[in-house]
Design a protein around this motif. Structure first.
Motif, PDB file in Angstrom:
ATOM      1  N   VAL A  14       0.952  -1.183   0.051  1.00 23.28           N
ATOM      2  CA  VAL A  14       0.036   0.026   0.086  1.00 23.28           C
ATOM      3  C   VAL A  14       0.806   1.404  -0.154  1.00 23.28           C
ATOM      4  CG1 VAL A  14      -1.819   1.202   1.146  1.00 23.28           C
ATOM      5  CG2 VAL A  14      -1.844  -1.096   1.296  1.00 23.28           C
ATOM      6  N   ALA A  15       1.954   1.191   0.597  1.00 23.19           N
ATOM      7  CA  ALA A  15       2.850   2.498   0.762  1.00 23.19           C
ATOM      8  C   ALA A  15       3.452   2.665  -0.595  1.00 23.19           C
ATOM      9  CB  ALA A  15       3.936   2.045   1.700  1.00 23.19           C
ATOM     10  N   PHE A  16       3.849   1.722  -1.284  1.00 22.96           N
ATOM     11  CA  PHE A  16       4.333   2.113  -2.829  1.00 22.96           C
ATOM     12  C   PHE A  16       3.433   2.272  -3.775  1.00 22.96           C
ATOM     13  CE2 PHE A  16       5.993   0.296  -7.005  1.00 22.96           C
ATOM     14  CZ  PHE A  16       7.049   1.193  -6.845  1.00 22.96           C
ATOM     15  N   TYR A  17       1.888   2.067  -3.439  1.00 20.37           N
ATOM     16  CA  TYR A  17       1.003   2.318  -4.189  1.00 20.37           C
ATOM     17  C   TYR A  17       1.094   3.911  -4.822  1.00 20.37           C
ATOM     18  CZ  TYR A  17      -3.772   2.843  -5.894  1.00 20.37           C
ATOM     19  OH  TYR A  17      -5.042   2.975  -6.758  1.00 20.37           O
ATOM     20  N   TYR A  18       1.465   4.626  -3.766  1.00 19.18           N
ATOM     21  CA  TYR A  18       1.310   5.967  -4.047  1.00 19.18           C
ATOM     22  C   TYR A  18       2.365   6.238  -5.204  1.00 19.18           C
ATOM     23  CZ  TYR A  18       2.545  10.936  -3.391  1.00 19.18           C
ATOM     24  OH  TYR A  18       2.767  12.303  -3.247  1.00 19.18           O
ATOM     25  N   ILE A  19       3.548   5.902  -5.204  1.00 21.58           N
ATOM     26  CA  ILE A  19       4.678   6.012  -6.120  1.00 21.58           C
ATOM     27  C   ILE A  19       4.136   5.501  -7.437  1.00 21.58           C
ATOM     28  CG2 ILE A  19       7.103   5.705  -6.881  1.00 21.58           C
ATOM     29  CD1 ILE A  19       6.788   8.116  -4.793  1.00 21.58           C
ATOM     30  N   GLY A  20       3.804   4.305  -7.441  1.00 14.78           N
ATOM     31  CA  GLY A  20       3.316   3.531  -8.621  1.00 14.78           C
ATOM     32  C   GLY A  20       2.255   4.175  -9.207  1.00 14.78           C
ATOM     33  N   ARG A  21       1.278   5.171  -8.682  1.00 17.07           N
ATOM     34  CA  ARG A  21       0.119   5.639  -9.306  1.00 17.07           C
ATOM     35  C   ARG A  21       0.633   7.371  -9.397  1.00 17.07           C
ATOM     36  NH1 ARG A  21      -4.625   4.815  -8.894  1.00 17.07           N
ATOM     37  NH2 ARG A  21      -4.928   6.437  -9.970  1.00 17.07           N
ATOM     38  N   SER A  22       1.786   7.754  -9.233  1.00 18.76           N
ATOM     39  CA  SER A  22       2.060   9.093  -9.345  1.00 18.76           C
ATOM     40  C   SER A  22       1.954   9.809 -10.559  1.00 18.76           C
ATOM     41  CB  SER A  22       3.473   9.228  -8.594  1.00 18.76           C
ATOM     42  OG  SER A  22       4.403   8.677  -9.339  1.00 18.76           O
ATOM     43  N   LEU A  23       2.099   9.315 -11.779  1.00 17.50           N
ATOM     44  CA  LEU A  23       2.119   9.791 -12.829  1.00 17.50           C
ATOM     45  C   LEU A  23       1.020  10.274 -13.660  1.00 17.50           C
ATOM     46  CD1 LEU A  23       4.899   7.374 -14.727  1.00 17.50           C
ATOM     47  CD2 LEU A  23       5.097   9.270 -13.592  1.00 17.50           C
ATOM     48  N   THR A  24      -0.154  10.424 -12.874  1.00 15.92           N
ATOM     49  CA  THR A  24      -1.557  10.688 -13.183  1.00 15.92           C
ATOM     50  C   THR A  24      -1.202  12.017 -13.836  1.00 15.92           C
ATOM     51  OG1 THR A  24      -2.614   9.160 -11.881  1.00 15.92           O
ATOM     52  CG2 THR A  24      -3.934  10.853 -12.739  1.00 15.92           C
ATOM     53  N   THR A  25      -0.804  12.992 -12.949  1.00 18.38           N
ATOM     54  CA  THR A  25      -0.608  14.367 -13.478  1.00 18.38           C
ATOM     55  C   THR A  25       0.093  14.484 -14.912  1.00 18.38           C
ATOM     56  OG1 THR A  25      -0.673  15.396 -11.269  1.00 18.38           O
ATOM     57  CG2 THR A  25       0.167  16.446 -12.891  1.00 18.38           C
ATOM     58  N   VAL A  26       1.349  13.698 -15.038  1.00 15.22           N
ATOM     59  CA  VAL A  26       1.962  13.625 -16.375  1.00 15.22           C
ATOM     60  C   VAL A  26       1.017  13.241 -17.415  1.00 15.22           C
ATOM     61  CG1 VAL A  26       3.975  12.690 -17.499  1.00 15.22           C
ATOM     62  CG2 VAL A  26       4.087  13.335 -15.124  1.00 15.22           C
ATOM     63  N   PHE A  27       0.376  12.394 -17.320  1.00 12.02           N
ATOM     64  CA  PHE A  27      -0.437  11.993 -18.267  1.00 12.02           C
ATOM     65  C   PHE A  27      -1.547  12.721 -18.744  1.00 12.02           C
ATOM     66  CE2 PHE A  27       1.059   7.404 -17.229  1.00 12.02           C
ATOM     67  CZ  PHE A  27       1.781   7.161 -18.433  1.00 12.02           C
ATOM     68  N   ASN A  28      -2.217  13.451 -17.433  1.00 13.20           N
ATOM     69  CA  ASN A  28      -3.078  14.477 -17.776  1.00 13.20           C
ATOM     70  C   ASN A  28      -2.586  15.536 -18.578  1.00 13.20           C
ATOM     71  OD1 ASN A  28      -5.939  15.435 -16.295  1.00 13.20           O
ATOM     72  ND2 ASN A  28      -4.292  17.228 -16.482  1.00 13.20           N
ATOM     73  N   VAL A  29      -1.460  16.138 -18.503  1.00 12.90           N
ATOM     74  CA  VAL A  29      -0.914  16.877 -19.185  1.00 12.90           C
ATOM     75  C   VAL A  29      -0.873  16.394 -20.692  1.00 12.90           C
ATOM     76  CG1 VAL A  29       1.233  18.274 -19.719  1.00 12.90           C
ATOM     77  CG2 VAL A  29       0.451  18.105 -17.454  1.00 12.90           C
ATOM     78  N   ILE A  30      -0.373  15.239 -20.875  1.00 12.99           N
ATOM     79  CA  ILE A  30      -0.051  14.889 -22.171  1.00 12.99           C
ATOM     80  C   ILE A  30      -1.427  14.611 -22.961  1.00 12.99           C
ATOM     81  CG2 ILE A  30       0.594  12.830 -23.556  1.00 12.99           C
ATOM     82  CD1 ILE A  30       2.756  12.161 -21.319  1.00 12.99           C
ATOM     83  N   PHE A  31      -2.524  13.948 -22.327  1.00 13.63           N
ATOM     84  CA  PHE A  31      -3.737  14.008 -22.829  1.00 13.63           C
ATOM     85  C   PHE A  31      -4.568  15.019 -23.113  1.00 13.63           C
ATOM     86  CE2 PHE A  31      -2.899   9.447 -21.332  1.00 13.63           C
ATOM     87  CZ  PHE A  31      -2.863   8.856 -22.373  1.00 13.63           C
ATOM     88  N   THR A  32      -4.351  16.004 -22.338  1.00 10.73           N
ATOM     89  CA  THR A  32      -5.066  17.205 -22.324  1.00 10.73           C
ATOM     90  C   THR A  32      -4.591  17.948 -23.615  1.00 10.73           C
ATOM     91  OG1 THR A  32      -5.239  17.678 -19.927  1.00 10.73           O
ATOM     92  CG2 THR A  32      -5.463  19.485 -21.458  1.00 10.73           C
ATOM     93  N   TYR A  33      -3.301  17.914 -23.984  1.00 10.26           N
ATOM     94  CA  TYR A  33      -2.932  18.466 -25.158  1.00 10.26           C
ATOM     95  C   TYR A  33      -3.446  17.606 -26.484  1.00 10.26           C
ATOM     96  CZ  TYR A  33       0.243  19.809 -28.844  1.00 10.26           C
ATOM     97  OH  TYR A  33       0.935  20.287 -30.152  1.00 10.26           O
TER      98      TYR A  33
END
Length: 235
Positions: A14-33
């Motif tokens: 559960v602790a590492f889950y945060y890091i594993g899922r941390s790229l949401t903002t990056v993908f948000n920028v990519i797909f927003t464009y």
């Protein structure tokens, strides 16, 4: 999105889950464009670069600790990707449904049933369900009903947040929530993490917070310019 999240938790802590899922903002920028055609400032892109650095640092520290799951990390990245797409698509679909959150939640659950049934059959999980010795247990169905209600409530709250704010706001708040989840998980399971591991979490959280602030300033500037342009047109 739900499948990749659950599979990520299956293979990582559960602790590492945060890091594993941390790229949401990056993908948000990519797909927003790519999908919405909206560009992001250079400063915001720099924040995304720091998020990626924090992600790789966290993965490296899991590897050093000997607890890294490549498959779990891949599912975490896929979870970030699908969550970003889900948030953006939801914002696009809401006007078609007259901004009705209840109707959107109903469609999401109905489609989920249709999609997951063939996946269960393809993976042979229907046999597991059929042979499960507690399938008729009151405790089992009580836990399932409570889980279903919580899942529906989370879906409704997610849709409502995206409706009144934006996909980005939802992703940022999700990152903050995951950070608290990480702290609680390390305490609950009595896990000891290195300084560099905690640094990776701080880099991701800090970069996400700065990104949110920069985007807020950018949107405020765009709104102000749009308002001034409308006033000039009226004149």
């Amino acid at each position: 999105m739900i499948a990749t999240n659950n599979l990520c938790l299956k293979y990582v802590g559960v602790a590492f889950y945060y890091i594993g899922r941390s790229l949401t903002t990056v993908f948000n920028v990519i797909f927003t464009y790519l999908i919405l055609g909206q560009k992001t400032s250079t400063n915001c892109i720099a924040c995304c670069a720091f998020i990626v650095i924090g992600f790789w640092l966290g993965v490296d520290q899991e590897h050093v600790a000997g607890s890294l799951s490549i498959l779990g990390t891949i599912f975490g990245v896929l979870g970030s990707l699908t969550l970003s797409l889900y948030s953006i698509h939801m914002k696009q679909v809401l006007p078609t449904l007259n901004q009705d959150i209840w109707l959107l939640s109903y469609y999401n659950n109905a489609y989920g049933i249709i999609i997951f049934l063939p996946l269960m059959v393809a993976n042979g999980e229907h046999i597991t369900v059929y042979n499960y010795d507690k399938i008729g247990s009151l405790y089992f169905w009580s836990a399932m009903i409570i889980g279903g209600i919580c899942g529906f409530a989370i879906g409704y709250a997610t849709a409502l947040q995206i409706k009144v704010t934006s996909p980005l706001t939802h992703n940022i708040s999700g990152t903050a929530k995951a950070c608290v989840q990480t702290v609680l998980a390390t305490y609950w399971y009595s896990e000891e993490k290195s300084f560099m591991w905690w640094l990776s979490n701080c880099v991701v959280l800090g970069a996400s917070a700065v990104y949110a602030r920069l985007r807020q300033l950018d949107l405020s500037k765009e709104y102000k310019e749009s308002r001034e342009e409308k006033q000039l047109l009226k004149v």
